[in-house]
Design a protein around this motif. Structure first.
Motif, PDB file in Angstrom:
ATOM      1  N   PRO A   1       0.657  -1.127   0.190  1.00 51.20           N
ATOM      2  CA  PRO A   1      -0.102   0.086   0.234  1.00 51.20           C
ATOM      3  C   PRO A   1       0.927   1.288   0.068  1.00 51.20           C
ATOM      4  CG  PRO A   1      -0.934  -1.801   1.894  1.00 51.20           C
ATOM      5  CD  PRO A   1       0.466  -2.124   1.173  1.00 51.20           C
ATOM      6  N   VAL A   2       0.144   2.350  -0.557  1.00 51.27           N
ATOM      7  CA  VAL A   2       1.153   3.564  -0.673  1.00 51.27           C
ATOM      8  C   VAL A   2      -0.084   4.444   0.111  1.00 51.27           C
ATOM      9  CG1 VAL A   2       1.985   5.437  -2.323  1.00 51.27           C
ATOM     10  CG2 VAL A   2       2.317   3.188  -2.856  1.00 51.27           C
ATOM     11  N   THR A   3       0.841   5.462   0.941  1.00 52.57           N
ATOM     12  CA  THR A   3      -0.169   6.422   1.525  1.00 52.57           C
ATOM     13  C   THR A   3       0.217   7.907   0.966  1.00 52.57           C
ATOM     14  OG1 THR A   3      -0.244   5.547   3.567  1.00 52.57           O
ATOM     15  CG2 THR A   3      -0.767   7.734   3.726  1.00 52.57           C
ATOM     16  N   VAL A   4      -0.886   8.582   0.426  1.00 53.86           N
ATOM     17  CA  VAL A   4      -0.660   9.793  -0.466  1.00 53.86           C
ATOM     18  C   VAL A   4      -1.436  10.906   0.313  1.00 53.86           C
ATOM     19  CG1 VAL A   4      -1.260  10.724  -2.484  1.00 53.86           C
ATOM     20  CG2 VAL A   4      -0.627   8.338  -2.442  1.00 53.86           C
ATOM     21  N   THR A   5      -0.821  12.093   0.536  1.00 53.61           N
ATOM     22  CA  THR A   5      -1.547  13.163   0.934  1.00 53.61           C
ATOM     23  C   THR A   5      -2.136  14.056  -0.108  1.00 53.61           C
ATOM     24  OG1 THR A   5      -0.140  13.009   2.838  1.00 53.61           O
ATOM     25  CG2 THR A   5      -1.295  15.295   2.459  1.00 53.61           C
ATOM     26  N   MET A   6      -3.219  14.370  -0.338  1.00 56.37           N
ATOM     27  CA  MET A   6      -3.891  14.953  -1.363  1.00 56.37           C
ATOM     28  C   MET A   6      -4.442  16.421  -1.037  1.00 56.37           C
ATOM     29  SD  MET A   6      -6.264  11.887  -2.972  1.00 56.37           S
ATOM     30  CE  MET A   6      -6.549  12.864  -4.670  1.00 56.37           C
ATOM     31  N   PRO A   7      -3.770  17.421  -1.344  1.00 54.33           N
ATOM     32  CA  PRO A   7      -4.134  18.715  -1.189  1.00 54.33           C
ATOM     33  C   PRO A   7      -5.541  18.995  -1.616  1.00 54.33           C
ATOM     34  CG  PRO A   7      -2.490  18.698  -2.975  1.00 54.33           C
ATOM     35  CD  PRO A   7      -2.566  17.325  -2.425  1.00 54.33           C
ATOM     36  N   VAL A   8      -6.289  19.822  -0.927  1.00 49.64           N
ATOM     37  CA  VAL A   8      -7.591  20.351  -1.659  1.00 49.64           C
ATOM     38  C   VAL A   8      -7.259  21.648  -2.232  1.00 49.64           C
ATOM     39  CG1 VAL A   8     -10.120  20.918  -1.083  1.00 49.64           C
ATOM     40  CG2 VAL A   8      -8.846  19.247   0.237  1.00 49.64           C
ATOM     41  N   LYS A   9      -7.470  21.619  -3.554  1.00 52.99           N
ATOM     42  CA  LYS A   9      -7.565  22.882  -4.404  1.00 52.99           C
ATOM     43  C   LYS A   9      -8.614  23.483  -4.669  1.00 52.99           C
ATOM     44  CE  LYS A   9      -2.845  21.885  -5.419  1.00 52.99           C
ATOM     45  NZ  LYS A   9      -1.736  22.765  -4.925  1.00 52.99           N
ATOM     46  N   SER A  10      -8.491  24.697  -5.469  1.00 52.20           N
ATOM     47  CA  SER A  10      -9.825  25.288  -5.780  1.00 52.20           C
ATOM     48  C   SER A  10     -10.609  24.597  -6.681  1.00 52.20           C
ATOM     49  CB  SER A  10      -9.409  26.703  -6.355  1.00 52.20           C
ATOM     50  OG  SER A  10      -8.844  26.643  -7.844  1.00 52.20           O
ATOM     51  N   ALA A  11     -11.858  24.986  -6.836  1.00 47.78           N
ATOM     52  CA  ALA A  11     -12.673  24.143  -7.755  1.00 47.78           C
ATOM     53  C   ALA A  11     -12.214  24.098  -9.051  1.00 47.78           C
ATOM     54  CB  ALA A  11     -14.153  24.600  -7.452  1.00 47.78           C
ATOM     55  N   THR A  12     -11.586  25.138  -9.488  1.00 46.75           N
ATOM     56  CA  THR A  12     -11.277  25.297 -10.944  1.00 46.75           C
ATOM     57  C   THR A  12      -9.929  24.886 -11.252  1.00 46.75           C
ATOM     58  OG1 THR A  12     -10.559  27.717 -10.532  1.00 46.75           O
ATOM     59  CG2 THR A  12     -13.166  27.168 -11.414  1.00 46.75           C
ATOM     60  N   TYR A  13      -9.197  24.473 -10.162  1.00 45.99           N
ATOM     61  CA  TYR A  13      -7.669  24.312 -10.324  1.00 45.99           C
ATOM     62  C   TYR A  13      -7.533  23.015 -11.517  1.00 45.99           C
ATOM     63  CZ  TYR A  13      -3.009  22.002  -9.358  1.00 45.99           C
ATOM     64  OH  TYR A  13      -1.878  21.573  -9.356  1.00 45.99           O
ATOM     65  N   ARG A  14      -6.436  23.226 -12.315  1.00 41.98           N
ATOM     66  CA  ARG A  14      -5.895  22.199 -13.318  1.00 41.98           C
ATOM     67  C   ARG A  14      -4.553  22.031 -13.279  1.00 41.98           C
ATOM     68  NH1 ARG A  14     -10.528  21.015 -12.552  1.00 41.98           N
ATOM     69  NH2 ARG A  14     -12.280  21.131 -14.539  1.00 41.98           N
ATOM     70  N   PRO A  15      -4.029  20.977 -12.796  1.00 44.77           N
ATOM     71  CA  PRO A  15      -2.714  20.824 -12.879  1.00 44.77           C
ATOM     72  C   PRO A  15      -1.675  21.138 -13.879  1.00 44.77           C
ATOM     73  CG  PRO A  15      -3.726  18.589 -13.165  1.00 44.77           C
ATOM     74  CD  PRO A  15      -4.693  19.652 -13.110  1.00 44.77           C
TER      75      PRO A  15
END
Length: 152
Positions: A131-145
């Motif tokens: 298993p891999v643990t990942v921290t996912m940031p909450v970005k703006s609703a319109t965020y695109r990487p």
């Protein structure tokens, strides 16, 4: 005297084969990047996106995801329709991209309303890898990487 020499040759051959892996010998080598959750408009549901890169010679599969933030399922999008998937393949020397408008993580029954700037921890489970643990940031609703994984 010939018997010990023959036994040694058989043993050496068996060890050589075992050293070759016995099976395919191909193992996945997974890493996770580009993880984020757009700030949800709902109090109870959110989507999550990330990329799993496999630098190994063996394929793997994403089989489940868990999080303290709520229930998480893996969704496949086919012909514009999403549905829960038991697993998604991660090809050898390839990627599994979870992105807007395509395959993604679906958070349901959120334990709290997610706000931009917070983080959510998830644990990804695989058919063959640890298993891999990942921290996912909450970005703006319109965020695109910036890497372009925005649902093409």
């Amino acid at each position: 005297m010939r018997r010990p020499a023959a036994a040694a040759a058989v043993l050496a051959g068996a060890l050589l084969l075992a050293g070759c892996g016995g099976g395919s010998g191909a193992a996945p080598d997974l890493s996770v990047g580009s993880a984020y959750i757009p700030q949800p408009v709902s109090d109870s549901m959110a989507a999550g996106f990330l990329t799993i890169t496999n630098k190994g010679e063996g394929e793997d599969e994403l089989t489940s995801v868990t999080s303290e933030a709520g229930e998480v399922s893996v969704h496949r999008t086919v012909d514009g329709r999403m549905k829960a998937a038991d697993r998604l393949p991660i090809p050898a020397r390839g990627e599994l991209v979870l992105e807007s408008g395509a395959n993604h993580l679906m958070f349901e029954k959120l334990t709290r309303r997610l706000q931009e700037g917070e983080t959510v921890t998830v644990e990804l489970r695989f058919a063959h890898s640890d298993p891999v643990t990942v921290t996912m940031p909450v970005k703006s609703a319109t965020y695109r990487p910036a890497d372009g994984h925005s649902g093409h």
